[in-house]
Each structure stands twice: as C-alpha cells, then as structure tokens.
Scaffold this active site. Structure first.
Site, short mmCIF file in Angstrom:
data_model
loop_
_atom_site.label_atom_id
_atom_site.label_comp_id
_atom_site.label_asym_id
_atom_site.label_seq_id
_atom_site.Cartn_x
_atom_site.Cartn_y
_atom_site.Cartn_z
N LYS A 1 22.04 -25.24 127.44
CA LYS A 1 23.20 -24.22 127.71
C LYS A 1 24.14 -24.51 126.30
O LYS A 1 24.55 -23.56 125.74
CB LYS A 1 23.78 -24.58 128.97
CG LYS A 1 25.23 -23.80 129.14
CD LYS A 1 25.68 -23.99 130.49
CE LYS A 1 27.06 -23.22 130.79
NZ LYS A 1 27.64 -23.63 132.04
N GLU B 1 19.49 -35.26 124.16
CA GLU B 1 18.29 -35.72 124.62
C GLU B 1 17.40 -34.61 124.10
O GLU B 1 16.33 -34.60 123.58
CB GLU B 1 17.91 -35.93 126.01
CG GLU B 1 18.36 -37.19 126.74
CD GLU B 1 19.96 -37.08 127.29
OE1 GLU B 1 20.60 -36.33 126.56
OE2 GLU B 1 20.30 -37.79 128.20
N GLY C 1 24.64 -25.13 134.83
CA GLY C 1 23.18 -25.56 134.46
C GLY C 1 22.25 -25.78 135.36
O GLY C 1 21.23 -25.22 135.61
N ARG C 2 22.93 -26.31 136.64
CA ARG C 2 21.90 -26.56 137.89
C ARG C 2 21.82 -25.26 138.66
O ARG C 2 21.06 -25.40 139.67
CB ARG C 2 22.65 -27.50 138.61
CG ARG C 2 24.14 -27.50 138.94
CD ARG C 2 24.68 -28.74 139.53
NE ARG C 2 26.05 -28.70 139.84
CZ ARG C 2 27.00 -28.99 138.73
NH1 ARG C 2 26.63 -29.17 137.69
NH2 ARG C 2 28.40 -29.03 138.95
N GLU D 1 25.30 -33.33 141.70
CA GLU D 1 25.82 -32.80 140.52
C GLU D 1 27.25 -32.17 141.00
O GLU D 1 28.40 -31.85 140.39
CB GLU D 1 25.35 -32.57 139.29
CG GLU D 1 25.88 -32.69 138.12
CD GLU D 1 25.08 -32.30 136.81
OE1 GLU D 1 24.63 -33.26 136.16
OE2 GLU D 1 24.73 -31.25 136.49
N HIS E 1 3.73 -42.63 154.96
CA HIS E 1 2.87 -43.69 154.50
C HIS E 1 3.75 -44.55 153.60
O HIS E 1 3.57 -45.54 153.19
CB HIS E 1 1.84 -43.59 154.15
CG HIS E 1 1.07 -42.85 155.08
ND1 HIS E 1 0.14 -43.49 156.05
CD2 HIS E 1 0.77 -41.49 155.33
CE1 HIS E 1 -0.49 -42.49 156.89
NE2 HIS E 1 -0.34 -41.33 156.24
N LYS F 1 27.82 -40.58 128.44
CA LYS F 1 27.33 -39.79 127.23
C LYS F 1 27.88 -40.37 126.13
O LYS F 1 27.56 -40.69 124.83
CB LYS F 1 27.44 -38.43 127.29
CG LYS F 1 26.48 -37.57 127.99
CD LYS F 1 26.76 -36.11 127.83
CE LYS F 1 25.87 -35.29 129.15
NZ LYS F 1 26.36 -33.98 128.86
O1 F6P Z 1 23.95 -34.06 132.84
C1 F6P Z 1 24.98 -33.05 132.53
C2 F6P Z 1 24.52 -31.77 131.96
O2 F6P Z 1 25.49 -31.11 131.39
C3 F6P Z 1 23.95 -31.00 133.14
O3 F6P Z 1 24.96 -30.43 134.09
C4 F6P Z 1 23.03 -29.90 132.41
O4 F6P Z 1 22.32 -29.41 133.35
C5 F6P Z 1 22.55 -30.83 131.72
O5 F6P Z 1 23.61 -31.57 131.26
C6 F6P Z 1 21.81 -30.12 130.32
O6 F6P Z 1 22.73 -29.51 129.46
P1 F6P Z 1 22.33 -28.40 128.47
O7 F6P Z 1 21.71 -27.33 129.14
O8 F6P Z 1 23.87 -28.00 127.86
O9 F6P Z 1 21.41 -29.23 127.50
#
Ligand code: F6P
Length: 542
Positions: A210, A216, A271-272, A357, A388, A508
């Site tokens: 987003k 990452e 995002g979620r 979240e 199990h 972060k």
């Molecule tokens: O972990 C926090 C967060 O902002 C989530 O809410 C989001 O889905 C994820 O990081 C990834 O963010 P982005 O889509 O901006 O890379």
C-alpha cells in the site's frame, strides 16, 4: 461515536448483561438442549450462502435480546451506514473505510470527498482482468519472449496474507500451468525458498505494498530485481517481469517499475481489508477474472446481508455479540478458528491480522483508556490436525476458548470417504465440547474409579458451526466478509478505532535504528537498555 452515546460500561444495557450473566452462572448446554428440542433450529441462520448454527453457545433467548439491545444502544445501525456511506470513521487517520466499495456493483455510487469512487474501482478491476487474461493466455511474455509460468507475489501483512490465504483456499480453481508463490518475511530464507528452482525468464513478480515503503517488501523486491537482472543480464528485463500494486505512484516509479504496470488502490482501503482490491492480483492471475468476480460477489452478498438484515438474524452481528458475551462477561481471552478444510490452512493466520490488528486497541475513540477487554487472541489450525495437538486443552483444560468450526458440505477433491471422516470429526468435536461426558457416564462404561475424573469431560464449552455448500470463490468471499463485519461490529461496541494500527510503528522505528547499529563499520554508541545493548553487541561480535 456520537456524543450522546454513553461510555460502554455506563450503558444500562451493559449492566443488564452483567446481571443476566450472574443469573446464568449455572447454565448447562445439556439442559438447554434437553428443555428445547427446537433449539438448533431456532439458533441457526443463513445468509449470503453461509449457514451458521450458534445453538451450542452458553446463551438463552434473553441473552440474545440483551446483546442485541447493547448493539442498538452503541449505535451500530448508524455506524454501519457511516462505514458504507464513506464517512471518515477511521478518525485517527482521517480516512473513510470503504473496502465494501471494492465489491460494489458497477452502477453503485459511493462518494469520498464528493467523488464517486466506484468507477475507479471498476476501471482497476478491468485492467487487472485484462492483465490476468494476458498472463494466463500467454500473451504477456517475459523479456526473452517466454511464457510466464511462475508468479511471485511480494508483500507482507495485509499485502500478503489475503492473496496467500485465498490462493491456498481456491487452489482447486487455479490454473495448474501457473505456479504462484508468496514472499513476505525479510528473512532471506523466505525469498530463497520461493525463488528456488525458478527460471527468471518465466517468472513474474507482483510487488504489493500500500505504502511502497515497507522495509520487508522493498528489501525482497530489490533482491528479486537483482536476481532477475543477474539471471537475464539486462536491466531492461524489469519492465516485463515486475508489476506493482500500490497507492503510492511516486515510490513505485522511483523503485523502477513503470507506472503503466502499476495497479492502483486507495488510502480508504485498509491493508488487512485489501484482498478484493488490486492486492488480489496474484489470485486473479491464478483463478482468472471470472472466478475472482465470483469471489467479489460473495463479499457483496455478505455486505448486503450485514447492512440489511435485522441484528437477530445477522450473521456477522451474531458472531460479534457472541464473542462479546464470552470476552466481556466470561473472561475468555482467545478464540479458536478451526476450519475442517485443508485448503483453509492459512485462514486462521489471515483472521489473526484482520481481528488482532483491528481490535487490539486499548483506548477509545476519544483517547481515553478502555475499562473493558477488547479484541481476543485469535488462533487456530485446520481440523483434524488440531485434534491431535491442542484440542486436549479445549476439552479438559482450565481455559474457556470459544471455537468457530468451519466446514464445507462438498469436498474439493474426489475422495468422498475422506470427506465423510473429516466432517464426522467436525460434528463430533463440537458435540463433545458442548455436552462432554459426565463422571457417571464414565463410571457406567466400566472405568476404574481412580481414572474417572481424568476421563470426565466437563462439556459446556461453546462453539459456532459455519457451513458452506462448497469452498467456492463465492463462499470464500462471503466467509471473509463475515469476519470483517464481525470485527467491525465488535469495534463499534467496544468504542475503539478498528482501522488504524499505530501499535506496529514503534517496533519498526526501533528496528531501523538497530539495523544501522548492526551494520555500522565502527563500534556504535549503544544507548538502549542493557539487555538490548548486550544482544546487539553479541550479534556484532559474530
Ligand atoms: O504491519 C503493519 C502494516 O502496516 C499492515 O497494516 C499492512 O498490511 C502491512 O504493514 C503492509 O503494509 P504495506 O502494504 O504498506 O507494505
């Protein structure tokens, strides 16, 4: 929340439920079922193609009446309309919350800041569809003219869990000629495993973020670009092997992806909640635009059900209220999601982000601390595997863990015997949890006295059972929307903002500082606590 709505724990409806709980202390599911042969029928509802049996819960008609009254008192009806209408209910970020617009019909009109967003939603869906068809039909070719055989989606959190979960769930509907993989973790092992054995000439990367600033995702995307350029020997190859999904055109461009190959979404999509946006592109490539459209129709059917159905028969509202009954009146700290469907193997992980979240919040909309429990810990694994592993605690442990069992009447394979056994286990587990086995029943089966207590099952352990006819794209869409709206409803009742996530920020920021310290050539001046300093120093020594 409007000014005239009382603080939750000062609502008469909240207190009425507390008094009711005290009167219900001795409630027994055995007795409730014995006294009312119509209980299962009375406490089952259908909506958007889903069937919910909530009869195996520790509640009576009076409990439901009081819970519905609480929802009314908290202004749920108005909040639903505010969300669907595009009001900026994400108050801490000043944003509308319009994932429902992502699946609105083409002729709908939903305005944000005076602009109807539906045409833009469908324009992107159309572009996604055209792109997916080209990849699937072999018209989109790699830099050397090869057909795309592998799609690697790079993203994390909401930009990963949705498509990864749904691709797994709908694999029976996916093109077998296309192999779709997901990379999320900054741990290089994830990238290495996802790209192992892949030929860069036939691999397409979809970078989903987003913000397009997430550490990452950008680290993995840079590594992917290097891997591709090394493999194909030309920077120009990036144009044919990378597309982006983002709200941030400038960052996509500065990464080196042509904005012509960018699929847009909008800040009003959390995002979620973003699977039905362009974040679902890898899924659309896998299952095709038509099936993706069926999934959106499933989302839409549940949206309509949620918006139009009286709370007493409203699936998301019922799930939410039942969850509140356990979290706030019975001290349940967690809830288990138990899909009896291997294709839903990632569903609990997906719901963890969606729920935790969203509702892992400690202050109300006005910033005042809450005086009540909010979102539960969500966890789970597919059945029968879980049986199990952790079901022992569910049956005989000391904790109350309300469970959601999820199953499909029809299997997604040709092994009917397996399916009968799977479903038999689902039904047996909810029965055993609810009704247990008394000490007298244990004794009467000839068990020696010293083992009787060990072999007694207390029962009275609540569960919902959710059934779909089959795990189709439509059913999956409806199932996801069911939980989205459940989470929303609970957030409204608790008086919190379900749509921000400030809690992930601190880690972060600290990680950025520590990364620089780990990589510094000279010994950094460490000013953390003594534990963190020592851990950093130890890592640097090696
Ligand atoms: O972990 C926090 C967060 O902002 C989530 O809410 C989001 O889905 C994820 O990081 C990834 O963010 P982005 O889509 O901006 O890379």
């Amino acid at each position: 929340m409007s000014e005239d709505i009382a603080q939750l724990d000062q609502c008469p409806e909240w207190e009425a439920l507390a008094r009711h709980r005290d009167r219900m202390r001795e409630i027994s599911l055995r007795r409730l079922f014995a006294e009312d042969s119509g209980r299962a029928d009375a406490l089952s509802v259908e909506g958007a193609g889903l069937f919910l049996d909530y009869s195996k819960n520790l509640l009576s008609a009076e409990t439901l009446r009081l819970l519905v009254a609480l929802a009314e008192a908290r202004g749920l009806r108005a909040r639903i309309e505010a969300m669907f209408g595009g009001d900026k209910i994400n108050s801490t970020e000043g944003r509308a919350v319009l994932h429902t617009a992502l699946r609105a019909p083409r002729d709908a009109a939903i305005e944000v800041d005076g602009e109807n967003v539906v045409p833009a939603v469908h324009a992107v869906l159309d572009r996604m569809g055209a792109f997916a068809d080209r990849v699937r039909g072999g018209l989109w070719r790699g830099f050397r003219g090869d057909r795309i055989r592998h799609v690697v989606s790079i993203g994390i959190g909401g930009s990963d869990l949705g498509p990864a979960m749904a691709y797994r769930a709908l694999r029976a509907h996916a093109d077998p000629e296309l192999d779709v993989r997901f990379v999320s973790n900054v741990d290089g092992a994830d990238f290495a495993a996802a790209c192992s054995g892949l030929d860069p000439a036939t691999t397409l990367f979809i970078v989903c973020s987003k913000t397009f600033t997430t550490l990452e995702t950008l680290t993995n995307a840079r590594t992917a670009r290097q891997w591709l350029v090394d493999g194909l020997g030309d920077e120009a190859a990036v144009a044919k092997h990378f597309v982006a999904v983002s709200t941030n055109r400038a960052e996509v461009e500065s990464f080196g992806i042509d904005p012509a190959n960018m699929f847009e979404f909008w800040e009003w999509v959390g995002g979620r909640y973003s699977l039905p946006s362009a974040i679902g592109l890898s899924l659309m490539v896998a299952i095709g635009p038509e099936r993706f459209g069926e999934m959106l129709a499933g989302f839409r059917a549940m949206d309509q059900h949620f918006r139009d159905t009286p709370f007493e028969r409203n699936l998301p509202v019922l799930l939410a209220l039942i969850g509140i009954w356990y979290a706030n009146y019975h001290g349940a700290e967690s809830t288990a999601v138990l899909p009896y469907h291997q294709d839903l193997a990632r569903f609990a992980a997906y719901l963890q982000q969606l729920d935790m979240e969203s509702n892992g919040k400690r202050v109300q909309l006005d910033g005042e601390p809450v005086q009540w429990q909010t979102g539960p810990i969500v966890w789970g694994e597919p059945g029968t595997n879980g049986q199990h592993a952790f079901f022992q605690l569910l049956h005989q442990g000391t904790k109350l863990v309300p469970c959601d069992f999820i199953g499909a009447i029809e299997p997604s394979h040709d092994l009917p015997l397996h399916h009968d056994l799977l479903m038999a286990n689902l039904f047996a587990q909810s029965e055993a949890l609810a009704f247990g086995k008394t000490s007298d029943e244990v004794r009467s089966s000839g068990i020696e006295e010293e083992l009787v207590q060990h072999r007694t099952f207390p029962g009275n352990r609540p569960s919902n059972t959710i059934l779909v006819d089959a795990l189709t794209p439509h059913a999956l869409g409806a199932l996801i929307a069911l939980y989205e709206h459940k989470v929303f409803t609970q957030g409204v009742i608790w008086g919190i903002n379900s749509f921000d996530q400030w809690g992930v920020e601190l880690g972060k920021v600290l990680a950025g500082k520590i990364a620089a310290e780990l990589q510094s050539e000279s010994d950094p001046d460490l000013d953390h606590d003594s534990s963190t300093n020592a851990l950093i120093a130890r890592y640097r020594r090696h």
